[in-house]
Design an enzyme around this catalytic site. Structure first.
Site, PDB file in Angstrom:
ATOM      1  N   HIS A  58       0.867  -1.187   0.000  1.00  0.00           N
ATOM      2  CA  HIS A  58       0.000   0.000   0.000  1.00  0.00           C
ATOM      3  C   HIS A  58       0.899   1.231   0.000  1.00  0.00           C
ATOM      4  O   HIS A  58       1.639   1.453   0.956  1.00  0.00           O
ATOM      5  CB  HIS A  58      -0.915   0.000   1.230  1.00  0.00           C
ATOM      6  CG  HIS A  58      -1.891  -1.142   1.236  1.00  0.00           C
ATOM      7  ND1 HIS A  58      -3.099  -1.096   0.570  1.00  0.00           N
ATOM      8  CD2 HIS A  58      -1.828  -2.367   1.802  1.00  0.00           C
ATOM      9  CE1 HIS A  58      -3.747  -2.253   0.739  1.00  0.00           C
ATOM     10  NE2 HIS A  58      -2.997  -3.050   1.482  1.00  0.00           N
ATOM     11  N   LEU A  59       0.831   2.002  -1.093  1.00  0.00           N
ATOM     12  CA  LEU A  59       1.692   3.187  -1.201  1.00  0.00           C
ATOM     13  C   LEU A  59       0.944   4.475  -0.868  1.00  0.00           C
ATOM     14  O   LEU A  59       1.571   5.536  -0.754  1.00  0.00           O
ATOM     15  CB  LEU A  59       2.312   3.270  -2.600  1.00  0.00           C
ATOM     16  CG  LEU A  59       3.340   2.170  -2.915  1.00  0.00           C
ATOM     17  CD1 LEU A  59       3.839   2.283  -4.356  1.00  0.00           C
ATOM     18  CD2 LEU A  59       4.530   2.225  -1.957  1.00  0.00           C
ATOM     19  N   ASN A  90      -6.458   0.570  -3.165  1.00  0.00           N
ATOM     20  CA  ASN A  90      -7.361   1.273  -2.231  1.00  0.00           C
ATOM     21  C   ASN A  90      -6.834   2.649  -1.834  1.00  0.00           C
ATOM     22  O   ASN A  90      -6.687   2.980  -0.669  1.00  0.00           O
ATOM     23  CB  ASN A  90      -7.652   0.418  -0.983  1.00  0.00           C
ATOM     24  CG  ASN A  90      -6.429   0.121  -0.133  1.00  0.00           C
ATOM     25  OD1 ASN A  90      -5.291   0.225  -0.603  1.00  0.00           O
ATOM     26  ND2 ASN A  90      -6.657  -0.255   1.114  1.00  0.00           N
ATOM     27  N   ASP A 150      -8.475  -5.209  -2.602  1.00  0.00           N
ATOM     28  CA  ASP A 150      -7.889  -5.433  -1.276  1.00  0.00           C
ATOM     29  C   ASP A 150      -8.260  -4.352  -0.265  1.00  0.00           C
ATOM     30  O   ASP A 150      -8.268  -3.162  -0.572  1.00  0.00           O
ATOM     31  CB  ASP A 150      -6.366  -5.526  -1.340  1.00  0.00           C
ATOM     32  CG  ASP A 150      -5.818  -5.787   0.045  1.00  0.00           C
ATOM     33  OD1 ASP A 150      -6.177  -6.823   0.618  1.00  0.00           O
ATOM     34  OD2 ASP A 150      -5.101  -4.932   0.583  1.00  0.00           O
ATOM     35  N   HIS A 177      -9.032 -10.517  -1.408  1.00  0.00           N
ATOM     36  CA  HIS A 177      -8.951 -10.313   0.047  1.00  0.00           C
ATOM     37  C   HIS A 177     -10.116 -11.125   0.607  1.00  0.00           C
ATOM     38  O   HIS A 177     -11.268 -10.696   0.534  1.00  0.00           O
ATOM     39  CB  HIS A 177      -9.082  -8.813   0.352  1.00  0.00           C
ATOM     40  CG  HIS A 177      -9.312  -8.458   1.774  1.00  0.00           C
ATOM     41  ND1 HIS A 177      -8.418  -7.719   2.516  1.00  0.00           N
ATOM     42  CD2 HIS A 177     -10.340  -8.732   2.611  1.00  0.00           C
ATOM     43  CE1 HIS A 177      -8.885  -7.557   3.744  1.00  0.00           C
ATOM     44  NE2 HIS A 177     -10.060  -8.150   3.828  1.00  0.00           N
ATOM     45  N   HIS A 230      -2.846 -12.485   1.582  1.00  0.00           N
ATOM     46  CA  HIS A 230      -2.622 -12.679   3.028  1.00  0.00           C
ATOM     47  C   HIS A 230      -3.396 -13.833   3.694  1.00  0.00           C
ATOM     48  O   HIS A 230      -4.220 -13.611   4.567  1.00  0.00           O
ATOM     49  CB  HIS A 230      -2.861 -11.382   3.799  1.00  0.00           C
ATOM     50  CG  HIS A 230      -4.054 -10.565   3.380  1.00  0.00           C
ATOM     51  ND1 HIS A 230      -5.325 -11.069   3.269  1.00  0.00           N
ATOM     52  CD2 HIS A 230      -4.131  -9.251   3.058  1.00  0.00           C
ATOM     53  CE1 HIS A 230      -6.133 -10.094   2.895  1.00  0.00           C
ATOM     54  NE2 HIS A 230      -5.445  -8.993   2.766  1.00  0.00           N
ATOM     55  N   ASP A 303       2.003  -6.860   2.506  1.00  0.00           N
ATOM     56  CA  ASP A 303       0.842  -6.071   2.949  1.00  0.00           C
ATOM     57  C   ASP A 303       1.307  -4.844   3.730  1.00  0.00           C
ATOM     58  O   ASP A 303       0.689  -4.459   4.737  1.00  0.00           O
ATOM     59  CB  ASP A 303      -0.141  -6.905   3.773  1.00  0.00           C
ATOM     60  CG  ASP A 303      -1.523  -6.248   3.854  1.00  0.00           C
ATOM     61  OD1 ASP A 303      -1.724  -5.173   3.246  1.00  0.00           O
ATOM     62  OD2 ASP A 303      -2.401  -6.807   4.539  1.00  0.00           O
ATOM     63  N   HIS A 307       0.200   3.813   8.092  1.00  0.00           N
ATOM     64  CA  HIS A 307      -0.900   4.641   8.584  1.00  0.00           C
ATOM     65  C   HIS A 307      -0.345   5.819   9.358  1.00  0.00           C
ATOM     66  O   HIS A 307       0.643   5.681  10.088  1.00  0.00           O
ATOM     67  CB  HIS A 307      -1.820   3.829   9.505  1.00  0.00           C
ATOM     68  CG  HIS A 307      -2.679   2.847   8.775  1.00  0.00           C
ATOM     69  ND1 HIS A 307      -3.638   3.227   7.864  1.00  0.00           N
ATOM     70  CD2 HIS A 307      -2.733   1.501   8.813  1.00  0.00           C
ATOM     71  CE1 HIS A 307      -4.237   2.144   7.369  1.00  0.00           C
ATOM     72  NE2 HIS A 307      -3.701   1.066   7.928  1.00  0.00           N
TER      73      HIS A 307
END
Ligand code: DOR
Ligand code: ZN
Length: 425
Positions: A58-59, A90, A150, A177, A230, A303, A307
């Site tokens: 997740h970038l 996402n 995802d 997912h 995952h 994954d 955050h």
């Protein structure tokens, strides 16, 4: 200066040899090489691996550049030994159009630290109602081959079937997912003895297993490629074992945290341990490790889920799920699998590159192969300091933990992105 001569390095665990990297490829491999003008790199004690490939990163760009950007995430990836990452869809806006996937792809090119391969959303806005423009994303400059909602499960069986059918046209893959949302509403952690003791709403293993069972049957029915994100339970491993024995075209990933950490950590109420799917039991961890070694689980994917502080350092119930992982993944795999370099190269580079269709990645360093590679010092020890991570976020569950194995250098098409353990830019 022309190229790099890496001396006395073990290629994927073999006897020490020399590697000459020039013009973007591995030009020569063998003992006692000399190359006028090449910069020398001391490879003694180091292991050369094909550059690692992460199927699940997740970038956060566009939309949450305060948590991560394509550039900061790319730097974290390079430091972790990666030469390619698949950027999850996402974001905000969601990567569900050719325009957004091209934007992410271009940002990756500009950063130039790893190949950033955008993943396209399966459904518009990840809402699970209507298929996104899969074909337009596939034919865009980003050449999307992997599609995933995802963060959300494609729970509608009919939509999942149509997505699987659609991606066959361009040898794509749908990455699921697996989470039956009706079984996880309000869930805070793995459903089991610990959740009962803590009084937290549980996320039962069956919510994952039911979707995997359904989707392998759909993949068999339409004969299309399915990938499971995952995987976290022993039961999921058994379903995958069954599906693979039947010849169903399914692949699966496990995350480093699910190979090491258990649901007991939730008793700390420290949200750094909150992740989706949740940390499971010690029996699940043992089953996942065995399945990875055996190949029932095909790859390790991080994954990596950065955050911002305000989204993570709050009450458990309100904290977002996810952990950063790019800079610690290899150490954890080394710790859990042991120094079985051919297996590590397979699970962290060769097979993920094949699943994602990244033809330039996943090649064992050999004459003519693209020079996407990483040099690892398996004996080095280091302690995880969240503030020292290249990721813009700090939500690592390993703060203060001593790790073994450190990336010394990473080369992307022959150009170093990391040298002496430091990002080159
Ligand atoms: O823990 C998670 N974090 N699991 C997901 O599926 C999504 C991810 C995120 O985007 O933060
Ligand atoms: Zn997920």
């Amino acid at each position: 200066m022309s190229g790099y001569l890496i001396r006395g390095v073990s290629v994927v665990g073999g006897e020490p040899t020399d590697l000459l990297v020039r013009d973007g490829v591995v030009a020569e491999v063998g003992p006692g090489l000399s190359a006028a003008g090449a910069e020398r790199v001391d490879g003694a004690g180091l292991v050369a691996l094909p550059g690692l490939v992460d199927l699940h990163t997740h970038l956060r760009e566009p939309g949450r550049e305060d948590a991560e950007t394509v550039e900061t995430g790319s730097r974290a990836a390079a430091l972790g030994g990666y030469t390619a990452v698949c950027a999850m869809a996402n974001t905000d806006p969601v990567a569900d159009t050719a325009g957004v996937v091209e934007q992410v792809w271009r940002l990756g090119q500009q950063a130039g630290l790893v190949d950033v391969q955008p993943v396209g959303a399966v459904t518009v806005g990840l809402r699970g109602e209507q298929l996104a423009e899969l074909g337009a994303m596939a034919t865009s400059a980003a050449r999307v081959r992997m599609f995933s909602d995802d963060g959300q499960c494609v729970w509608d069986a009919r939509l999942m079937r149509r997505a699987l059918e659609y991606v066959k046209a361009f040898d794509g893959v749908v990455a699921q997912h697996a989470e039956e949302p009706r079984l996880t509403a309000g869930a805070q952690m793995h459903e089991g003895e610990v959740s009962a003791r803590l009084g937290l709403a549980g996320w039962p293993a069956v919510a994952e297993e039911a979707i995997i069972a359904r989707d392998v049957l759909l993949a068999e029915h339409v004969l299309s490629r399915l990938h499971i994100c995952h995987v976290s339970t022993a039961g999921s491993v058994e379903i995958l074992r069954w599906a693979k024995a039947r010849g169903i075209p399914v692949t699966a990933e496990v995350c480093p945290h699910h190979l090491l950490l258990t649901d007991e950590l939730a008793a700390s109420y420290d949200p750094v341990f909150k992740v989706n799917p949740p940390l499971r039991t010690a029996d699940d961890v043992a089953a996942l490790r065995a399945a990875l070694a055996e190949g029932i689980i095909d790859v390790v994917a991080t994954d990596h889920a950065p955050h911002a502080v305000e989204d993570k350092e709050c009450e458990w119930a309100y904290a977002r799920p996810g952990m950063v992982g790019l800079e610690t993944a290899l150490s954890i795999v080394l710790d859990t699998l042991g120094p079985d370099w051919p297996v590590i190269a397979d699970r962290m580079s060769r097979t993920p590159a094949r699943i994602a269709g990244l033809d330039e990645h996943g090649h064992t360093p050999a004459p003519g192969a693209p020079a996407n590679l990483t040099l690892v010092d398996p004996a080095a020890r280091w302690t995880v300091e969240p503030a020292a991570l290249a990721s813009r976020s700090r939500n690592t569950p390993y703060a203060g933990t001593e790790m073994r194995g450190r990336v010394v250098a990473t080369f992307l098409r022959g150009v170093p992105t990391v040298l002496d353990g430091k990002a080159v830019r």
